[in-house]
Scaffold this motif. Structure first.
Motif, short mmCIF file in Angstrom:
data_model
loop_
_atom_site.label_atom_id
_atom_site.label_comp_id
_atom_site.label_asym_id
_atom_site.label_seq_id
_atom_site.Cartn_x
_atom_site.Cartn_y
_atom_site.Cartn_z
N GLY A 37 0.82 5.77 -11.73
CA GLY A 37 0.16 4.48 -11.88
C GLY A 37 0.82 3.31 -11.19
O GLY A 37 0.45 2.15 -11.41
N ASN A 38 1.80 3.59 -10.33
CA ASN A 38 2.51 2.53 -9.61
C ASN A 38 1.91 2.31 -8.23
O ASN A 38 1.18 3.16 -7.71
CB ASN A 38 3.99 2.88 -9.50
CG ASN A 38 4.62 3.14 -10.85
OD1 ASN A 38 4.66 2.25 -11.69
ND2 ASN A 38 5.09 4.36 -11.07
N LEU A 39 2.25 1.18 -7.62
CA LEU A 39 1.76 0.84 -6.29
C LEU A 39 2.89 0.98 -5.28
O LEU A 39 4.05 0.67 -5.58
CB LEU A 39 1.23 -0.59 -6.25
CG LEU A 39 0.03 -0.89 -7.17
CD1 LEU A 39 -0.30 -2.38 -7.12
CD2 LEU A 39 -1.18 -0.06 -6.76
N THR A 40 2.56 1.45 -4.09
CA THR A 40 3.56 1.59 -3.03
C THR A 40 3.07 0.87 -1.78
O THR A 40 1.91 0.98 -1.39
CB THR A 40 3.83 3.06 -2.70
OG1 THR A 40 2.61 3.70 -2.28
CG2 THR A 40 4.39 3.80 -3.92
N PHE A 41 3.98 0.13 -1.16
CA PHE A 41 3.67 -0.62 0.06
C PHE A 41 4.75 -0.38 1.10
O PHE A 41 5.94 -0.29 0.78
CB PHE A 41 3.63 -2.12 -0.22
CG PHE A 41 2.42 -2.60 -0.96
CD1 PHE A 41 1.33 -3.12 -0.29
CD2 PHE A 41 2.38 -2.52 -2.34
CE1 PHE A 41 0.21 -3.56 -0.97
CE2 PHE A 41 1.27 -2.97 -3.04
CZ PHE A 41 0.17 -3.49 -2.36
N ILE A 42 4.33 -0.30 2.34
CA ILE A 42 5.28 -0.38 3.44
C ILE A 42 5.52 -1.86 3.70
O ILE A 42 4.59 -2.67 3.68
CB ILE A 42 4.73 0.33 4.69
CG1 ILE A 42 4.99 1.83 4.60
CG2 ILE A 42 5.33 -0.24 5.96
CD1 ILE A 42 4.55 2.63 5.79
N ASN A 43 6.78 -2.22 3.95
CA ASN A 43 7.13 -3.59 4.30
C ASN A 43 8.06 -3.50 5.51
O ASN A 43 9.24 -3.18 5.37
CB ASN A 43 7.81 -4.28 3.13
CG ASN A 43 7.89 -5.79 3.31
OD1 ASN A 43 7.55 -6.33 4.36
ND2 ASN A 43 8.35 -6.49 2.27
N PHE A 60 0.15 5.19 0.84
CA PHE A 60 0.50 3.83 0.45
C PHE A 60 -0.75 3.05 0.07
O PHE A 60 -1.84 3.30 0.59
CB PHE A 60 1.23 3.11 1.59
CG PHE A 60 2.56 3.73 1.93
CD1 PHE A 60 3.69 3.42 1.18
CD2 PHE A 60 2.67 4.65 2.96
CE1 PHE A 60 4.92 4.01 1.48
CE2 PHE A 60 3.88 5.25 3.25
CZ PHE A 60 5.01 4.93 2.51
N ASP A 61 -0.55 2.10 -0.81
CA ASP A 61 -1.65 1.24 -1.22
C ASP A 61 -1.88 0.10 -0.23
O ASP A 61 -2.96 -0.50 -0.21
CB ASP A 61 -1.38 0.66 -2.61
CG ASP A 61 -1.31 1.76 -3.67
OD1 ASP A 61 -2.38 2.25 -4.08
OD2 ASP A 61 -0.19 2.15 -4.05
N GLY A 62 -0.86 -0.20 0.56
CA GLY A 62 -1.02 -1.27 1.52
C GLY A 62 0.13 -1.34 2.51
O GLY A 62 1.13 -0.61 2.39
N TYR A 63 -0.02 -2.25 3.47
CA TYR A 63 0.94 -2.36 4.56
C TYR A 63 1.25 -3.83 4.82
O TYR A 63 0.34 -4.63 5.04
CB TYR A 63 0.38 -1.72 5.83
CG TYR A 63 -0.06 -0.29 5.62
CD1 TYR A 63 0.86 0.74 5.63
CD2 TYR A 63 -1.40 0.00 5.35
CE1 TYR A 63 0.47 2.05 5.39
CE2 TYR A 63 -1.80 1.31 5.11
CZ TYR A 63 -0.86 2.33 5.14
OH TYR A 63 -1.25 3.62 4.89
#
Length: 262
Positions: A37-43, A60-63
């Motif tokens: 249930g967690n969100l992962t993003f590349i940064n 990933f959920d987003g970038y």
């Protein structure tokens, strides 16, 4: 409440050498984090086009790309700092007149300056991208020239002080070592990208985690209470709350387990 984890790419998710290894444990750990249930993003400092299908395939959920100049979530572009072309040409003219060796990073491609000096560093840079089927024939003279950020090498013939004087009012100049400099429009960092996402999604700061390996990750590492350095990244150890194992020793998995994310 769900947690959100921000990952650097080079030296964090993927080995920073010609092997470009992504450990299987990293793939599994990211999948488990999302399943919980967690969100992962590349940064990353990379611009959007420079995220390979292999990296995106980790899930990933987003970038957050280009040091905060581009933000995408669930396939929707939430923010993009588009620099006006005339301004980009002005900056390119400054770098050329000062004898720098630039690479201009756009959301969709890279631009080079065929009138800039040819150096071994530039040649190697192009070879790496060619090996990954990335075009290196776009030039500042092209009709569609533009950039979101840029890098340059200085040589013995570069008027570095004049270059700094003209660039620094508008750009944050990051010394990457070896005469190589990364330049990002002021008001944009990996930290501003994190702030944007947390506010947009209503996630409290205490539930934010960042994982990196180099000095250019400091803005994002110091922006969150749960900051993680990859094993071997000694230069940033003093700035983080946890030091995990190296990439190939299952460093990502070890970190996520330590914080109870998986």
């Amino acid at each position: 409440m769900k947690k959100v984890i921000f990952f650097d790419v080079d030296g964090t998710l993927i080995t920073e050498d010609s092997r470009s290894i992504i450990p299987e444990s990293t793939r599994t750990a990211i999948a488990k984090a999302r399943a919980n249930g967690n969100l992962t993003f590349i940064n990353t400092g990379r611009t959007a086009f420079n995220l390979s299908d292999e990296i995106k395939g980790l899930g990933f959920d987003g970038y957050l790309c280009g040091c905060g100049t581009y933000i995408e979530y669930n396939g929707e572009v939430l923010m993009y700092n588009r620099l006006e072309q005339g301004y980009c040409r002005k900056i390119a003219g400054i770098l050329r007149s000062c004898g720098a060796v630039p690479v201009y990073e756009h959301r969709d491609c890279l631009f080079f300056d065929k009138k800039a000096p040819s150096t071994p560093d530039l040649k190697y840079f192009k070879e790496v991208f060619l090996d990954n089927d990335v075009r290196v024939d776009f030039d500042v003279s092209d009709d569609n020239f533009g950039f979101d950020k840029f890098v340059f090498w200085k040589t013995e013939n570069t008027d570095f002080e004049m270059l700094k004087k003209q660039i620094e009012p508008d750009f944050m100049m990051i010394d990457r070592g070896g005469g190589f400099y990364e330049n990002v429009p002021k008001d944009f960092t990996k930290a501003t990208a994190i702030d944007f996402i947390l506010e947009r999604l209503g996630i409290p700061l205490e539930n934010a985690y960042a994982i990196g390996d180099s000095m250019n990750d400091l803005p994002m590492l110091t922006a969150v209470p749960n900051s993680i350095a990859m094993g071997g990244a000694e230069k940033i150890y003093l700035y983080v709350s946890f030091i995990t194992k190296p990439i190939e020793d299952d460093g990502i998995e070890f970190a996520l387990r330590h914080f109870g994310i998986i």
